[in-house]
Design a protein around this motif. Structure first.
Motif, PDB file in Angstrom:
ATOM      1  N   THR A  98      19.345   2.486  26.681  1.00  0.00           N
ATOM      2  CA  THR A  98      20.373   1.718  27.386  1.00  0.00           C
ATOM      3  C   THR A  98      21.453   1.163  26.449  1.00  0.00           C
ATOM      4  N   ASP A  99      21.203   1.203  25.131  1.00  0.00           N
ATOM      5  CA  ASP A  99      22.171   0.602  24.208  1.00  0.00           C
ATOM      6  C   ASP A  99      23.559   1.235  24.348  1.00  0.00           C
ATOM      7  N   ASP A 100      23.597   2.514  24.744  1.00  0.00           N
ATOM      8  CA  ASP A 100      24.890   3.204  24.841  1.00  0.00           C
ATOM      9  C   ASP A 100      25.571   3.030  26.196  1.00  0.00           C
ATOM     10  N   THR A 110      17.890  -4.261  27.415  1.00  0.00           N
ATOM     11  CA  THR A 110      17.242  -4.229  28.726  1.00  0.00           C
ATOM     12  C   THR A 110      16.824  -2.799  29.083  1.00  0.00           C
ATOM     13  N   SER A 111      16.044  -2.691  30.159  1.00  0.00           N
ATOM     14  CA  SER A 111      15.762  -1.378  30.738  1.00  0.00           C
ATOM     15  C   SER A 111      16.990  -0.955  31.543  1.00  0.00           C
ATOM     16  N   GLY A 237      23.101   8.871  31.424  1.00  0.00           N
ATOM     17  CA  GLY A 237      23.865   7.818  30.761  1.00  0.00           C
ATOM     18  C   GLY A 237      23.792   6.480  31.492  1.00  0.00           C
ATOM     19  N   HIS A 238      22.781   6.326  32.374  1.00  0.00           N
ATOM     20  CA  HIS A 238      22.623   5.094  33.150  1.00  0.00           C
ATOM     21  C   HIS A 238      23.865   4.759  33.969  1.00  0.00           C
ATOM     22  N   GLN A 239      24.623   5.795  34.350  1.00  0.00           N
ATOM     23  CA  GLN A 239      25.773   5.585  35.241  1.00  0.00           C
ATOM     24  C   GLN A 239      25.255   5.598  36.677  1.00  0.00           C
ATOM     25  N   PRO A 240      25.441   4.507  37.430  1.00  0.00           N
ATOM     26  CA  PRO A 240      24.742   4.365  38.715  1.00  0.00           C
ATOM     27  C   PRO A 240      24.892   5.545  39.678  1.00  0.00           C
ATOM     28  N   ASP A 241      26.098   6.085  39.822  1.00  0.00           N
ATOM     29  CA  ASP A 241      26.242   7.168  40.795  1.00  0.00           C
ATOM     30  C   ASP A 241      25.651   8.467  40.270  1.00  0.00           C
ATOM     31  N   ARG A 242      25.808   8.689  38.975  1.00  0.00           N
ATOM     32  CA  ARG A 242      25.236   9.886  38.337  1.00  0.00           C
ATOM     33  C   ARG A 242      23.697   9.840  38.446  1.00  0.00           C
ATOM     34  N   VAL A 243      23.149   8.665  38.273  1.00  0.00           N
ATOM     35  CA  VAL A 243      21.696   8.479  38.363  1.00  0.00           C
ATOM     36  C   VAL A 243      21.190   8.911  39.748  1.00  0.00           C
TER      37      VAL A 243
END
Ligand code: 9WN
Length: 447
Positions: A98-100, A110-111, A237-243
């Protein structure tokens, strides 16, 4: 006093022990979810913990929620774990990657997923507790509520924006961990379709080393799937829509949806008390209505029980878990359907099962073939869920049910070990002892 070989503490001694657990697990700015198994802050645990802390020191309760809100992502998501420096938990922040993520706050790790949005409910409870204590405490809680309200509204907006389409109106989750009920049989079918890739990086589990019996924890096969989903989230990349587009696990969670409905309505009421903008309050009530309707629509036409929805398979999920009673948390059912659901909850397949140590619902019905009395979210009784249902019953004016849940919840936890979960026939504490949220809800029941 003793029942069988269980020791039962008197209320005053039980409350004192609960307060000691919260103090012992306190690092100063946060109370860890448990001393050994979970040495960090978990999102929905923190909400319940803060509610318990309010009975000891309202300042400290407020600080707990401030710590959590300081970890809120810039897009509004409240992450499911806020990591302390301790690296004795897996998966830690490096594995989450998540650092990135640009929307992560810079000074805390965080997670990358979330948990059930119970925070507004906790804030409501903290204010009510503080108002009963003193004018000074009430002022502390209300000042904090004014600060926190916009953050909680952004959290609800994040859910409405990113998680409320595509699953028959239910709030979607992208990992069983987001449900808070990790290995519930609710998720067996969707997890079967999660096939860990050959490129799943190797890992070593730490959780199984910290409980007496690893059989009380999820299996290795389940963990491979959990870790594969973490890998997918990281690759998105923890991008909400991509996820949401890429996750192999995408399920409409009826319990999270009902909690969202209840919490959005609670947050709207708080906003009205605090003088928040009318348009923002109206928007919260709109989301609450949508979530309540979706919860009601999920009910099986014959059994009347609420269901989850597997987006990839396009199917409803019928499981005899406590989530089937989610509409009782938020309302919205026609009166006859609601009465029937209450009767089922009180009946022999649930709270009325004659062999239960405490007359409160287990996580899975003892009549279900999925039921396992010692296995995590597959059968044990969880005090924190009893608290939530009991509180909602009180709000709905069902005083008898609310006080029965309180009394039976106290009875379940009266051994004073504050187990993470309990074997429902013997009352044996399982998982982690001195679990903070168990101590917190017991304190709230007793005070
Ligand atoms: C994964 C902390 C958390 C709870 C969850 C519970 C368990 C974690 C784990 O512990 O989950 O998030 O490692 O098993 O399922 O509800 O918030 O108490």
């Amino acid at each position: 006093t003793a029942t069988g070989n269980r020791v039962a503490h008197r209320p005053t001694s039980l409350a004192a022990r609960a307060a000691t657990v919260l103090r012992d697990n306190d690092t100063g700015s946060l109370v860890t979810a448990s001393p050994r198994l979970y040495p960090h802050m978990w999102s929905w645990d923190a909400a319940f913990i803060a509610m318990g802390l309010a009975h000891i020191d309202v300042h400290r309760a407020v600080r707990e929620l401030r710590t959590l809100l300081a970890a809120q992502w810039h897009d509004g998501m409240i992450p499911h774990i806020v990591f302390t420096g301790d690296d004795d938990y897996f998966p830690g922040p490096d594995r989450w990657g998540t650092d990135d993520a640009p929307q992560r706050p810079r000074d805390v790790r965080t997670s990358g997923i979330c948990q059930p949005p119970v925070h507004a409910i906790a804030l409501r409870r903290i204010i009510d507790t503080a108002r009963r204590t003193s004018k000074a405490d009430a002022a502390i809680a209300e000042d904090f509520a004014r600060d926190a309200w916009p953050s909680l509204r952004r959290w609800h907006r994040w859910i409405a924006r990113h998680r409320m389409s595509g699953a028959r109106g239910l709030v979607t989750i992208v990992h069983g961990w987001e449900s808070g009920m990790d290995n519930s049989p609710r998720w067996d079918a969707p997890y079967l379709a999660v096939r860990p890739g050959a490129d799943l990086p190797p890992y070593v589990r730490l959780d199984v080393l910290k409980v007496d019996d690893p059989g009380q924890r999820p299996s290795d096969d389940e963990y491979d799937r959990y870790l594969w989903l973490v890998e997918q989230l990281r690759r998105a990349g923890h991008q909400p829509d991509r996820v949401v587009e890429t996750s192999a696990f995408l399920v409409g969670d009826v319990f999270v949806t009902a909690v969202f409905a209840l919490a959005s309505e609670t947050l709207a009421d708080l906003g009205a008390e605090l003088g928040a903008p009318a348009a923002e309050i109206a928007e919260l009530r709109k989301w609450a209505g949508q979530a309540r309707d979706a919860t009601a629509r999920s009910c099986h036409p014959e059994t009347g029980k609420a269901r989850d929805f597997d987006v990839h398979a396009g199917t409803w999920l019928d499981t005899d878990s406590l989530a089937a009673f989610s509409p009782l948390l938020c309302g919205g059912l026609p009166a006859a359907a609601e009465e029937r659901l209450v009767a089922t909850l009180d009946g022999p397949a649930w709270s009325g099962h004659p062999d239960l140590i405490a007359a409160v619902p287990p996580s899975v019905s003892p009549h279900s073939e999925d039921f396992d009395p010692r296995q995590y979210w597959r059968g044990p009784q969880w005090p924190v869920l009893i608290w939530l249902f009991g509180w909602a019953f009180g709000l709905r004016g069902w005083e008898r049910h609310a006080s029965e849940f309180r009394a039976q919840g106290v009875h379940l936890a009266s051994d004073g070990s504050f187990g993470e979960y309990y074997e429902p026939f013997t009352g044996e504490p399982l998982g982690s002892p001195n679990q903070s949220w168990t101590a917190a809800v017991v304190l709230d029941w007793l005070c």
